[in-house]
Design a protein around this motif. Structure first.
Motif, PDB file in Angstrom:
ATOM      1  N   LYS A   1       0.853  -1.187   0.000  1.00 49.94           N
ATOM      2  CA  LYS A   1       0.000   0.000   0.000  1.00 49.94           C
ATOM      3  C   LYS A   1       0.879   1.224   0.000  1.00 49.94           C
ATOM      4  O   LYS A   1       1.903   1.207   0.677  1.00 49.94           O
ATOM      5  CB  LYS A   1      -0.919   0.029   1.238  1.00 49.94           C
ATOM      6  N   PRO A   2       0.577   2.297  -0.669  1.00 50.14           N
ATOM      7  CA  PRO A   2      -0.590   2.489  -1.514  1.00 50.14           C
ATOM      8  C   PRO A   2      -0.671   1.434  -2.624  1.00 50.14           C
ATOM      9  O   PRO A   2       0.357   1.003  -3.146  1.00 50.14           O
ATOM     10  CB  PRO A   2      -0.379   3.880  -2.112  1.00 50.14           C
ATOM     11  N   SER A   3      -1.912   1.061  -2.976  1.00 51.72           N
ATOM     12  CA  SER A   3      -2.172   0.006  -3.944  1.00 51.72           C
ATOM     13  C   SER A   3      -1.461   0.250  -5.259  1.00 51.72           C
ATOM     14  O   SER A   3      -1.000  -0.668  -5.917  1.00 51.72           O
ATOM     15  CB  SER A   3      -3.670  -0.050  -4.237  1.00 51.72           C
ATOM     16  N   ILE A   4      -1.429   1.499  -5.641  1.00 58.21           N
ATOM     17  CA  ILE A   4      -0.870   1.826  -6.944  1.00 58.21           C
ATOM     18  C   ILE A   4      -0.127   3.153  -6.844  1.00 58.21           C
ATOM     19  O   ILE A   4      -0.498   4.012  -6.048  1.00 58.21           O
ATOM     20  CB  ILE A   4      -1.985   1.869  -8.013  1.00 58.21           C
ATOM     21  N   GLY A   5       0.945   3.291  -7.591  1.00 58.89           N
ATOM     22  CA  GLY A   5       1.630   4.565  -7.670  1.00 58.89           C
ATOM     23  C   GLY A   5       3.100   4.535  -7.293  1.00 58.89           C
ATOM     24  O   GLY A   5       3.862   5.425  -7.655  1.00 58.89           O
ATOM     25  N   MET A   6       3.536   3.496  -6.541  1.00 59.98           N
ATOM     26  CA  MET A   6       4.943   3.464  -6.139  1.00 59.98           C
ATOM     27  C   MET A   6       5.814   2.917  -7.268  1.00 59.98           C
ATOM     28  O   MET A   6       5.399   2.043  -8.018  1.00 59.98           O
ATOM     29  CB  MET A   6       5.109   2.610  -4.890  1.00 59.98           C
TER      30      MET A   6
ATOM     31  N   LYS B   1     -13.792  -5.071   6.678  1.00 62.25           N
ATOM     32  CA  LYS B   1     -14.238  -3.704   6.383  1.00 62.25           C
ATOM     33  C   LYS B   1     -15.340  -3.697   5.332  1.00 62.25           C
ATOM     34  O   LYS B   1     -15.918  -2.660   5.035  1.00 62.25           O
ATOM     35  CB  LYS B   1     -13.058  -2.835   5.932  1.00 62.25           C
TER      36      LYS B   1
ATOM     37  N   MET C   1       1.188  -2.012   8.359  1.00 61.89           N
ATOM     38  CA  MET C   1       1.900  -0.804   7.917  1.00 61.89           C
ATOM     39  C   MET C   1       1.714   0.376   8.871  1.00 61.89           C
ATOM     40  O   MET C   1       2.584   1.233   8.983  1.00 61.89           O
ATOM     41  CB  MET C   1       1.421  -0.395   6.523  1.00 61.89           C
ATOM     42  N   ALA C   2       0.558   0.415   9.530  1.00 63.95           N
ATOM     43  CA  ALA C   2       0.268   1.576  10.382  1.00 63.95           C
ATOM     44  C   ALA C   2       0.445   1.244  11.867  1.00 63.95           C
ATOM     45  O   ALA C   2      -0.039   1.969  12.741  1.00 63.95           O
ATOM     46  CB  ALA C   2      -1.142   2.075  10.098  1.00 63.95           C
TER      47      ALA C   2
ATOM     48  N   SER D   1      -5.593   4.635  -4.679  1.00 62.62           N
ATOM     49  CA  SER D   1      -4.476   4.580  -3.739  1.00 62.62           C
ATOM     50  C   SER D   1      -4.861   4.467  -2.272  1.00 62.62           C
ATOM     51  O   SER D   1      -3.998   4.410  -1.402  1.00 62.62           O
ATOM     52  CB  SER D   1      -3.579   5.806  -3.954  1.00 62.62           C
ATOM     53  N   GLY D   2      -6.155   4.419  -1.937  1.00 56.15           N
ATOM     54  CA  GLY D   2      -6.553   4.446  -0.530  1.00 56.15           C
ATOM     55  C   GLY D   2      -6.641   3.093   0.159  1.00 56.15           C
ATOM     56  O   GLY D   2      -6.682   2.064  -0.472  1.00 56.15           O
ATOM     57  N   THR D   3      -6.669   3.083   1.486  1.00 61.11           N
ATOM     58  CA  THR D   3      -7.035   1.909   2.279  1.00 61.11           C
ATOM     59  C   THR D   3      -7.710   2.423   3.553  1.00 61.11           C
ATOM     60  O   THR D   3      -7.971   3.623   3.656  1.00 61.11           O
ATOM     61  CB  THR D   3      -5.841   0.975   2.570  1.00 61.11           C
TER      62      THR D   3
ATOM     63  N   THR E   1      -4.564   5.732   6.866  1.00 62.95           N
ATOM     64  CA  THR E   1      -3.567   6.415   6.045  1.00 62.95           C
ATOM     65  C   THR E   1      -2.246   5.667   6.162  1.00 62.95           C
ATOM     66  O   THR E   1      -1.832   5.292   7.256  1.00 62.95           O
ATOM     67  CB  THR E   1      -3.390   7.863   6.533  1.00 62.95           C
ATOM     68  N   VAL E   2      -1.603   5.408   5.040  1.00 57.69           N
ATOM     69  CA  VAL E   2      -0.304   4.730   5.078  1.00 57.69           C
ATOM     70  C   VAL E   2       0.774   5.701   4.598  1.00 57.69           C
ATOM     71  O   VAL E   2       0.491   6.628   3.849  1.00 57.69           O
ATOM     72  CB  VAL E   2      -0.292   3.428   4.236  1.00 57.69           C
ATOM     73  N   PRO E   3       2.032   5.474   5.047  1.00 61.28           N
ATOM     74  CA  PRO E   3       3.105   6.441   4.823  1.00 61.28           C
ATOM     75  C   PRO E   3       3.310   6.852   3.351  1.00 61.28           C
ATOM     76  O   PRO E   3       3.446   8.034   3.053  1.00 61.28           O
ATOM     77  CB  PRO E   3       4.352   5.715   5.350  1.00 61.28           C
ATOM     78  N   GLY E   4       3.291   5.897   2.425  1.00 66.01           N
ATOM     79  CA  GLY E   4       3.672   6.221   1.044  1.00 66.01           C
ATOM     80  C   GLY E   4       2.662   7.014   0.227  1.00 66.01           C
ATOM     81  O   GLY E   4       2.942   7.378  -0.916  1.00 66.01           O
ATOM     82  N   GLU E   5       1.466   7.257   0.797  1.00 60.68           N
ATOM     83  CA  GLU E   5       0.435   7.919  -0.007  1.00 60.68           C
ATOM     84  C   GLU E   5       0.673   9.437  -0.058  1.00 60.68           C
ATOM     85  O   GLU E   5      -0.068  10.220   0.523  1.00 60.68           O
ATOM     86  CB  GLU E   5      -0.964   7.585   0.548  1.00 60.68           C
TER      87      GLU E   5
ATOM     88  N   LEU F   1       1.872  11.302  -5.514  1.00 58.49           N
ATOM     89  CA  LEU F   1       1.346  10.003  -5.928  1.00 58.49           C
ATOM     90  C   LEU F   1      -0.155  10.087  -6.123  1.00 58.49           C
ATOM     91  O   LEU F   1      -0.701   9.625  -7.131  1.00 58.49           O
ATOM     92  CB  LEU F   1       1.710   8.961  -4.862  1.00 58.49           C
TER      93      LEU F   1
END
Lengths: 417, 417
Positions: free
Chosen positions: A154-159, A309, A368-369, B29-31, B34-38, B42
């Motif tokens: 995560k993020p799912s997409i973009g890295m 969720k 991750m969090a 890009s969400g979950t 909030t995760v660090p890389g977002e 991006l």
């Protein structure tokens, strides 16, 4: 002759016997008028047969649009059987029969395929999962007695591949067993598949050389057929152990063709599942769905998670996990992929209701969090499972384990519904 | 950057803006935390964007199970867009995004993908239908100005290749343009695929040599990947012109791989469609569905028919026919396959509402059970269309044409709802 039996939930304003007969007729030798060739001999050999009708409740509002000439709609469980002679070992044709035009019949205001049984005739006709739960766990050096612990990028997409590989390194060192691409990520503009595999497998292979532990990474190979094959090869060349497929988007035939290669454990992502399952009286239930993908050779199949969720009930999730591990034609089992809003707190109920550790237990944000970084998140999940398996409670585990206690403090509130 | 826009029908107990934001977040890009890389960079490049919300009616009962903390559920049209950078030319991943986990979101009590638009970037990336409507009609020597007239082998399953070939001979001599296997029939115990193709193509090729007319037969090649390829080859070797696939059962990736060969017109059977479309607030509508299969290279796609035997409304059928012929990335059109309870009487309304003869118009019982044998049935259908196109009414046509009049007498009563 050996017969295949399908079990449906139906809803209809007609007499149950009449509605069931229409279903059987539509899905075998019948049409809307009698045609010359439909002889008694042909019918006896090829016609579908209604095997049982169990009446359930009646309701006053139809679930889906249909023939509404009545204000009472009866629900029932109906079983219908076909000779294997109709299909042979052709599963797409079996799918077209069990879940084909019958959903168009206006005689029904609800129709859901719940499960089906295949006769002994099918034994040996399909290899099924090449790895199943045990060999998949072995590939990642996960000992019996606990689930594989996994997470999602995560993020799912973009890295970029570099950023992803850096995160993978961190997760590996945190003690994770399994990592996966998100289903939204196959080959994006800034993360071409080949480069991503290369950089990630570098980290995984380096860690393996150092420690003997091979973390499993599920690379999303979904795409057209040439892409599937090329991406599969790329994983094999880089000593990967797992390929992920969005099974509903790719489809049964191509999933089986790729799974047939048998070199990688196949991670089956069921995105799109809500389309065919979410309405209680339309589509397909998980027991039937899981059997179809098990025949195709998927090794790991998503089942959602306890207190997820999403919308699905715990009862339904538990039934799904049991479907993955039930015996079926002597094939290897499916490894249930437990995910969605998981952080370890659900380990206790998951184990209590399923009594198995043959699971891939995944947490995204839950790892991750975590307040003590991903390493704390992985530790917390392991603590949860170690304690759940020996019968300890969530509260006891939180008291005795710092990282798990931090999870409870951070996620315990909003994860309960 | 070029963007893909999807149009949904939604139903939610939440504020429309909030629900739409959840959808966009889940599918990019969400979950749930909030995760660090977002990062902002991006998000700007890869996050989905809500493009528009048009509020519709509110209702008091939720359509499907979800988060029910309210007794008012708002419906709306919502448009969401993504950058092509997320997908490139990967359609399975596009499918997983447009119709993936969003169906699991409990923030919705209804969600249906209605249509989507692809930007110019996709032009030239897909060949689409190799034949489309015009070339498919040409393959069967059907002149412009009237639909292809087709029928389905009935009983659907159970006849031997010899019996089927005998029926095919009769239908060919009756003047038919097109014949197809039923979707329940691929390779049954008493009708192995290869032998069926050989005997049927013998009849078709012999008639072609005699008259110059090549009847199109859609052989059901559905199966695993090796079966698809082998069956396709068998048709080509026997000078066939068409292969049929149960597209939902086989799946997008394998259908495209086979369609890519481009030697045969691909008949796309949509059995199973009811699972994903029948509920008005769950699944997918035909405009989106037709685009996905057009990208895969299907040439002919089922659309049901006016006053069909199934549940679908005429309005929906008309919309589907128009979807097949609408312009899309410069690709060839899809030939709409009109069927289900058709006997010619519906030709008048079909033409009136769609104004096209680029159709495959199919009748099963309507031809086979015609009082003057199949030859009378085919004649009646041709009479119906010739007269519909020049603006005559059903009544006038019945008065002036014996075979059509017989159809009205036999089928006219029970075909009207």
């Amino acid at each position: 002759m050996d017969r295949i039996t399908a079990h449906y939930l139906i809803e209809t304003p007609y007499k149950l016997e009449d509605a069931a007969a229409v279903l059987a007729g539509e899905q075998s030798s019948g049409t809307f008028v009698t045609v010359p060739g439909e002889t008694e001999t042909l019918k006896k050999r090829f016609a579908a047969r209604v095997e049982g009708i169990e009446e359930l409740e009646s309701i006053t509002h139809p679930s889906i649009p249909g023939d509404i000439h009545n204000s009472k709609f009866k629900r029932a469980k109906v079983s219908v059987s076909w000779s294997v002679e109709n299909f042979q070992a052709n599963i797409p044709t079996l799918i077209s029969t069990l879940q084909g035009n019958l959903y168009e019949l206006r005689q029904f205001t609800g129709l859901k395929l719940d499960d089906f049984d295949l006769p002994k005739w099918y034994e040996g006709k399909f290899r099924g999962p090449a790895f199943g739960s045990e060999k998949t766990k072995n590939l990642a050096n996960v000992k019996p007695g606990r689930p594989m612990i996994g997470t999602i990028i995560k993020p799912s997409i973009g890295m970029s591949p570099e950023e992803t590989a850096k995160l993978v390194k961190e997760l590996i060192e945190a003690g994770i067993d399994f990592i996966k691409d998100d289903e939204l990520m196959a080959s994006s503009a800034n993360s071409p598949f080949e480069r991503r595999v290369k950089l990630i497998m570098n980290e995984i292979n380096r860690f393996e050389q150092k420690t003997g532990k091979k973390v499993m990474y599920a690379f999303n190979i979904s795409g057209d057929y040439d892409t599937l094959k090329r991406n599969y090869d790329t994983i094999v060349e880089n000593q990967g152990t797992c390929a992920m497929l969005s099974i509903n988007s790719v489809g049964w035939t191509a999933v089986k063709a790729i799974a047939d290669r048998g070199e990688l454990s196949i991670h089956g992502h069921r995105n799109g599942w809500g389309m065919i399952n979410r309405h209680p009286m339309l589509g397909i239930n998980f027991p039937a769905y899981a059997k179809l993908w098990r025949l195709a050779g998927v090794d790991q199949l998503h089942v959602n998670g306890i207190r997820n969720k999403f919308w699905e009930s715990d009862q339904s999730v538990i039934r799904s996990i049991k479907s993955c591990t039930s015996s079926f034609l002597g094939l290897k089992d499916l490894l249930p992929v437990v995910s969605s809003g998981q952080w370890g707190g659900q380990a206790f109920d998951t184990y209590k209701f399923t009594n198995t550790t043959n699971l891939l237990y995944m947490a995204g944000g839950g790892i991750m969090a975590h307040p003590s970084e991903p390493a704390g998140g992985v530790k917390a999940l392991k603590q949860a499972w170690e304690n759940a398996v020996v019968g300890k409670t969530l509260e006891e585990t939180a008291k005795e384990n710092k990282e798990f206690r931090e999870s409870v403090e951070k996620f315990g509130g909003n994860a309960k519904r």
